[in-house]
Design a protein around this motif. Structure first.
Motif, mmCIF file in Angstrom:
data_model
loop_
_atom_site.group_PDB
_atom_site.id
_atom_site.type_symbol
_atom_site.label_atom_id
_atom_site.label_comp_id
_atom_site.label_asym_id
_atom_site.label_seq_id
_atom_site.Cartn_x
_atom_site.Cartn_y
_atom_site.Cartn_z
ATOM 1 N N LEU A 140 0.830 -1.205 0.000
ATOM 2 C CA LEU A 140 0.000 0.000 0.000
ATOM 3 C C LEU A 140 0.870 1.262 0.000
ATOM 4 O O LEU A 140 0.566 2.249 -0.700
ATOM 5 N N HIS A 150 2.139 1.714 -3.453
ATOM 6 C CA HIS A 150 1.050 2.192 -4.314
ATOM 7 C C HIS A 150 0.856 3.703 -4.139
ATOM 8 O O HIS A 150 0.716 4.447 -5.114
ATOM 9 N N ARG A 151 0.846 4.146 -2.898
ATOM 10 C CA ARG A 151 0.680 5.586 -2.633
ATOM 11 C C ARG A 151 1.857 6.373 -3.193
ATOM 12 O O ARG A 151 1.677 7.479 -3.714
ATOM 13 N N ARG A 164 1.679 6.860 -6.876
ATOM 14 C CA ARG A 164 0.680 7.870 -7.241
ATOM 15 C C ARG A 164 1.079 9.254 -6.709
ATOM 16 O O ARG A 164 0.257 10.164 -6.659
ATOM 17 N N ASP A 172 -3.486 10.667 -3.155
ATOM 18 C CA ASP A 172 -4.695 10.254 -2.432
ATOM 19 C C ASP A 172 -4.658 10.641 -0.959
ATOM 20 O O ASP A 172 -5.477 10.158 -0.170
#
Lengths: 372, 139
Positions: free
Chosen positions: A203, A206-207, A210, A214
């Motif tokens: 996770l 993933h953050r 990006r 988010d």
């Protein structure tokens, strides 16, 4: 309608089109690409002076003589004011040159690192705000009559803690390069940041991929709970209620949030009658003094926020042991041990210092302003 | 009679799920373990339990636990896992059909839109009674 009025309406319409999406607060890296430098010259059409970020709109004449309206996004009004600028520094009609980096999505926006008045060659709206210079000789730690260190302002002139020496979180000893928002220079370094469980590492990566787009602190104005309150640009203020044996931590960057540290020996249950079935952004904190160090234990966090810059995950099993000390008037030492068996394989520690900003109250900053 | 009762039951479950959906509105924020929460959707073609499914998942720090259709069919999960490599979800559960015969369900899918509160799990379900598409969204 005369031509001037028509042109004015056209410019405002163009500004509105450019501004679409420009209002949302965000991690800088999520919106702008620091590998794409951009310099533009044009005429100011509008100055939108408000938090979270100031925007200046300006018309750029292209080689084919057509005109495009661009938006340059700048730091908050708080930081610009501290650097000596105001809403009247620039006005519609001023000629400017802007240096910055381009928006990732190709829209006519850039993050401005430098704005120069073409006529005077004067740099305007650039941020020069830096931590106050500590005195040559360290000033002694302020203390209460019983000798306990004061973490708050020693006089009614006020003061708060800001300018953290690190605005990112990683386990002690890790040698990982990241920017001030916590974006890794190399994604491959992610496993070194903390002792992640596999899902938490996934996770986090993933953050990071990006660019922290988010982040609920920016998207939804979620409070900077846990460690994050000590990583914020607008600081924290300690208000010590000695009579009632509690300490308030006022958060300068979180919509005037506050956290309470109980020092009266109560169990870590929040309300005296207990409300620990209600997880909170700042958890429930109890503290005691060990010599000159305030030791604070906090648990009872919810999972609705990011507990640090950079997007490290946590669960409701998170508990913190924070150690606060003030070795001299101008320095707050912050050490934290993070124990979250829901996201990490073992407890881990980190720490940094904050600088004293004396004679001032916390800057007023509301994230919600970007919703107006 | 049996068919009527089954239809009535399906209607009841449908209304209950709709109510959950209406109450839930926008998905609650959940920045912790990606599976934790309530998931609402369909396992298409399920002749035993109907097309609608409410899935409750939790994370205790070591294992994913949970339940299917709490309060109605009330089926505890026997296995559940999340592989962050592709965000692959595997769930197993044992239920019973109307005759009391055991039905073993296997759900395989992956999380889509991981970063959103209303992320989804899409994939397939299968049992000895059938198979079909599986799609739920976090509430």
């Amino acid at each position: 309608m005369n031509m001037r009025a028509a042109a004015r309406i056209g410019a405002l319409f163009a500004a509105a089109l450019v501004a679409r999406g420009a209002g949302a607060h965000h991690a800088l890296a999520a919106k702008f690409d620091d590998t794409r430098p951009l310099s533009l010259a044009g005429i100011v059409t509008l100055v939108d002076w408000r938090n979270p970020h100031v925007h200046v709109f300006f018309n750029v004449t292209k080689p084919d003589k057509s005109v495009e309206n661009w938006a340059v996004e700048l730091e908050s009004t708080v930081l610009l004011k501290k650097s000596g600028w105001s809403r009247t520094t620039l006005a519609p009609g001023d000629a400017i040159k802007v240096d910055g980096i381009a928006a990732r999505d190709g829209t006519r926006q850039l993050w401005g690192s430098n704005v120069t008045e073409t006529a005077t060659n004067r740099r305007v709206l650039n941020v020069t705000d830096t931590a106050p210079r500590p005195p040559e000789v360290a000033r002694p730690t302020p203390r209460w009559p019983d000798g306990t260190p004061q973490l708050g302002a020693p006089t009614s002139a006020g003061g708060y803690w800001a300018y953290p020496t690190s605005s990112v979180l990683m386990q002690a000893g890790a040698k990982v390069s990241m920017n001030g928002d916590g974006v890794l220079a190399k994604l491959a370094d992610a496993p070194q940041v903390a002792p992640f469980q596999p899902w938490a590492l996934g996770l986090y990566q993933h953050r990071q991929q990006r660019h922290l787009a988010d982040d609920p602190s920016f998207l939804n104005c979620k409070p900077p709970g846990a460690v994050r309150q000590f990583q914020q640009p607008y600081g924290v203020q300690f208000v010590e209620d000695r009579k009632n044996k509690r300490m308030f931590v006022l958060i300068g960057s979180g919509n005037r949030n506050y956290r309470i540290i109980y020092l009266d020996g109560r169990a870590r249950q929040g309300q005296v009658q207990g409300d620990d079935d209600n997880p909170l952004y700042y958890g429930r904190a109890v503290g005691h003094w060990e010599g000159d160090t305030l030791v604070v234990e906090t648990s009872g966090f919810n999972e609705d926020f990011w507990f640090s810059n950079g997007g490290l995950p946590h669960t409701d099993k998170l508990s913190l042991v924070e150690r606060f000390s003030r070795p001299n008037l101008d320095t707050l030492r912050y050490e934290v041990t993070i124990d979250d068996p829901g996201a990490y394989t073992k407890p881990w520690s980190s720490g940094w210092e904050l600088k004293w900003v004396g004679g001032e109250e916390l800057p007023v900053y509301f994230c919600q302003d970007n919703r107006s | 009679m049996f068919s009527g009762a089954r239809n009535l039951r399906r209607t009841f479950i449908g209304i209950a799920l709709l109510a959950v959906g209406l109450v839930a509105g926008a998905a609650l924020a959940q920045e912790g373990h990606p599976l934790k929460g309530s998931w609402l959707g369909e396992w298409t073609g399920n002749q035993v339990l109907g097309d609608n499914i409410l899935l409750i998942l939790d994370w205790d720090g070591k294992a994913v636990t949970g339940m299917i259709n709490p309060g109605t069919d009330n089926i505890r999960l026997t296995k559940a896992s999340l592989d962050p490599n592709g965000w692959v979800v595997k769930i197993e559960a044992d239920a019973k059909d109307k005759s009391g015969a055991a039905v073993h369900y296997v759900i395989e899918g992956h999380i889509e839109n991981l970063e959103l509160p209303n992320r989804q799990i899409t994939g397939t379900w299968s049992s000895q009674k059938g198979r079909g598409k599986f799609a739920v969204a976090r509430q």
